[in-house]
Design a protein around this motif. Sequence first.
Motif, PDB file in Angstrom:
ATOM      1  N   LYS A  50      52.223  95.091  14.213  1.00 24.69           N
ATOM      2  CA  LYS A  50      51.011  94.347  14.539  1.00 24.69           C
ATOM      3  C   LYS A  50      49.797  95.178  14.137  1.00 24.69           C
ATOM      4  O   LYS A  50      49.736  96.376  14.383  1.00 24.69           O
ATOM      5  CB  LYS A  50      50.972  94.054  16.038  1.00 24.69           C
ATOM      6  CG  LYS A  50      49.876  93.100  16.454  1.00 24.69           C
ATOM      7  CD  LYS A  50      49.986  92.756  17.931  1.00 24.69           C
ATOM      8  CE  LYS A  50      48.888  91.788  18.347  1.00 24.69           C
ATOM      9  NZ  LYS A  50      48.980  91.455  19.785  1.00 24.69           N
ATOM     10  N   HIS A  51      48.816  94.530  13.509  1.00 26.67           N
ATOM     11  CA  HIS A  51      47.630  95.235  13.032  1.00 26.67           C
ATOM     12  C   HIS A  51      46.471  95.061  14.013  1.00 26.67           C
ATOM     13  O   HIS A  51      46.259  93.975  14.560  1.00 26.67           O
ATOM     14  CB  HIS A  51      47.222  94.710  11.657  1.00 26.67           C
ATOM     15  CG  HIS A  51      48.284  94.882  10.616  1.00 26.67           C
ATOM     16  ND1 HIS A  51      48.548  96.086  10.004  1.00 26.67           N
ATOM     17  CD2 HIS A  51      49.179  93.999  10.103  1.00 26.67           C
ATOM     18  CE1 HIS A  51      49.542  95.935   9.154  1.00 26.67           C
ATOM     19  NE2 HIS A  51      49.945  94.683   9.196  1.00 26.67           N
ATOM     20  N   ASP A  52      45.723  96.145  14.223  1.00 28.15           N
ATOM     21  CA  ASP A  52      44.564  96.089  15.114  1.00 28.15           C
ATOM     22  C   ASP A  52      43.427  95.292  14.489  1.00 28.15           C
ATOM     23  O   ASP A  52      42.673  94.614  15.178  1.00 28.15           O
ATOM     24  CB  ASP A  52      44.080  97.510  15.443  1.00 28.15           C
ATOM     25  CG  ASP A  52      45.119  98.295  16.226  1.00 28.15           C
ATOM     26  OD1 ASP A  52      45.891  97.656  16.972  1.00 28.15           O
ATOM     27  OD2 ASP A  52      45.167  99.523  16.079  1.00 28.15           O
ATOM     28  N   SER A  53      43.315  95.381  13.171  1.00 34.33           N
ATOM     29  CA  SER A  53      42.216  94.716  12.469  1.00 34.33           C
ATOM     30  C   SER A  53      42.579  93.267  12.139  1.00 34.33           C
ATOM     31  O   SER A  53      43.625  92.998  11.541  1.00 34.33           O
ATOM     32  CB  SER A  53      41.893  95.478  11.177  1.00 34.33           C
ATOM     33  OG  SER A  53      41.108  94.694  10.315  1.00 34.33           O
ATOM     34  N   PHE A  54      41.700  92.335  12.519  1.00 29.63           N
ATOM     35  CA  PHE A  54      41.919  90.925  12.176  1.00 29.63           C
ATOM     36  C   PHE A  54      41.879  90.742  10.663  1.00 29.63           C
ATOM     37  O   PHE A  54      42.624  89.935  10.100  1.00 29.63           O
ATOM     38  CB  PHE A  54      40.851  90.050  12.833  1.00 29.63           C
ATOM     39  CG  PHE A  54      40.912  88.610  12.390  1.00 29.63           C
ATOM     40  CD1 PHE A  54      41.893  87.760  12.889  1.00 29.63           C
ATOM     41  CD2 PHE A  54      40.014  88.112  11.455  1.00 29.63           C
ATOM     42  CE1 PHE A  54      41.976  86.437  12.462  1.00 29.63           C
ATOM     43  CE2 PHE A  54      40.084  86.799  11.028  1.00 29.63           C
ATOM     44  CZ  PHE A  54      41.065  85.958  11.539  1.00 29.63           C
ATOM     45  N   LYS A  55      41.021  91.520   9.996  1.00 29.21           N
ATOM     46  CA  LYS A  55      40.892  91.416   8.547  1.00 29.21           C
ATOM     47  C   LYS A  55      42.223  91.732   7.863  1.00 29.21           C
ATOM     48  O   LYS A  55      42.654  91.019   6.947  1.00 29.21           O
ATOM     49  CB  LYS A  55      39.805  92.388   8.067  1.00 29.21           C
ATOM     50  CG  LYS A  55      39.551  92.358   6.567  1.00 29.21           C
ATOM     51  CD  LYS A  55      38.457  93.359   6.206  1.00 29.21           C
ATOM     52  CE  LYS A  55      38.247  93.425   4.701  1.00 29.21           C
ATOM     53  NZ  LYS A  55      37.234  94.429   4.324  1.00 29.21           N
TER      54      LYS A  55
END
Length: 580
Positions: A50-55
């Motif tokens: 899972k990535h912290d950045s929405f981008k």
Amino acid sequence: MKVSEDIKLVLQNLSAEPGVYHFYDAKEALLYIGKAKNLKRRVSSYFNRKHDSFKTTYMVRKIHRIETLVVDTEMDALLLENNLIKKYQPRYNILLKDDKTYPWICITNDSLPKVYQTRKIEKGKGQYFGPYINSEIIKTLIDFCSELFYTEGWTPNKYLNRIALNDDEVLNYNEIIIEFKMLLKGNTQALIDKLIRDRNNFSQKMQYEKAHVVNQKINILKKYQHKSVIVSPTINDVDVFSIVSDQDYAYVNFFKVSNGAIIQAHPMEIKKKLDETNEELLSMAITEIRQRFHSTSKEALLNISIDSKWKNLKISVPKIGDKYKLVNLCFKNAKNIQKDRIRKNEELRHRLDKKRVLEQLQHDLRLSLKPRHIECFDNSNIQGTNPVAACVVFKNAKPSKKDYRLFNIKTVSGPDDFASMEEVVYRRYKRLMNEGQDLPQLIIIDGGKGQLSSALKSLEKLNLHDSIAIIGIAKRLEEIYFPNDSVPLYLDKRSQSLKVIQELRNEAHRFSINHHRNRRSKNSLGTSLDNIFGIGPKTVDTLISHFGSVKRVLEAQEDELTKLVGKRKADLILERKNLK
């Protein structure tokens, strides 16, 4: 995050070497260019966490195709990434300034050469070494060059101002420069060995700050790469082509080198129609690629020799030097294209084999639907103790281990396999229905008519008996039973259908037995201590940690137990021991 089958296949087959990766969307727009020390690990990380950045999350969702370029070192990957980002400016990259360059060491062509750091290459001024990732490496190297002169008796004033008083000093000066050039060409071990001696001397004199500074220089040099063909002052505007072929295909890789840097790469796959030679195929590819990319380079470097059919284009096959290394890197990527095609063909054959197996299974079992999703159940107990069950799942004839499930029997007392099977089948499909999950096309029960009838009762309670096919397999003669049919089906022992059914049955049995053993072991460990009134879980953990096993706890002396858990609890344990 849901990952497409095509992307999964690419991730499985990625190289673990350093390189650069490109992400494209469904419209073939370039989204992102990145570098990696290990391509497989780095690219896979985008899809398995899972990535912290929405981008970043949004970009990963748009990835439709992945392309990679393999290089020799992590530094090469860094330099190539820099070149390609400048040229293509992908949407999700931080754009690099056009004047961003890497530092070099220049040794001038003067009679007494000057050694200095520069970011600008001036043709004819001297010999350039690099590029380097940062200035710290260059500072360490230039400092070492100074020390070479000082150990030969040169003073800082004479060396820095290049003052030679006679011919012998001129000769000595140039001999030291030759040694330094050898170092820059790759012989860093001599420098590292000297710095290690300096560090050890400082440490013995308890000059730890100086030792730390020297140790940092050692670490920098160990990571140092003296030269990269990704950016080279010795290669200007050239096209690089390499070809490799097999019986059916030829694979061509292309590098565009401009102003000493690789700024473009393009793979090409050619399907052979007749018995074309590599020379013929490469000639066709060169014409096609140069036209497509409007190349005006006057030199082409190849890995095989061909006759030039183009005006103003010099063809050469380098054997040594930077040009050879560049062709070799290009050839390495052509080989990767070939390996990727072979893997894809194998995967395609594997998929077709699985498709045929499912079609055969559908035919042999007279199923209305192709059984892409199959589930198999098995019970396990010993004389009714610790009863458990397992459900294994195959999708497209392959195990889907993330969907495996274990069950502890809750409503059945004693050794009743039929009731246990009825319970777990009901629990399994009641839950799938409540959660709105996909149901299988085929259920396999490990057992004969009795277990099959019990499982069928649960499907009838859930009103699923008409929508899911169910069979039972009896172990001894591998008899296949159908609901409400006392006559079994015997499949050919060599049948692929039987092999798939057996694989499911054996996997369910293995999974169930392992769970039963674990549960039985856990319960047997607890029967001697956990069931003693007044002895809680923390005390049991303390005792087992100290003595190592239940047996040793029960063999312990009273004073040992009292010292560890107190007299009251020690008496309770000894009382249980005496009862045994």
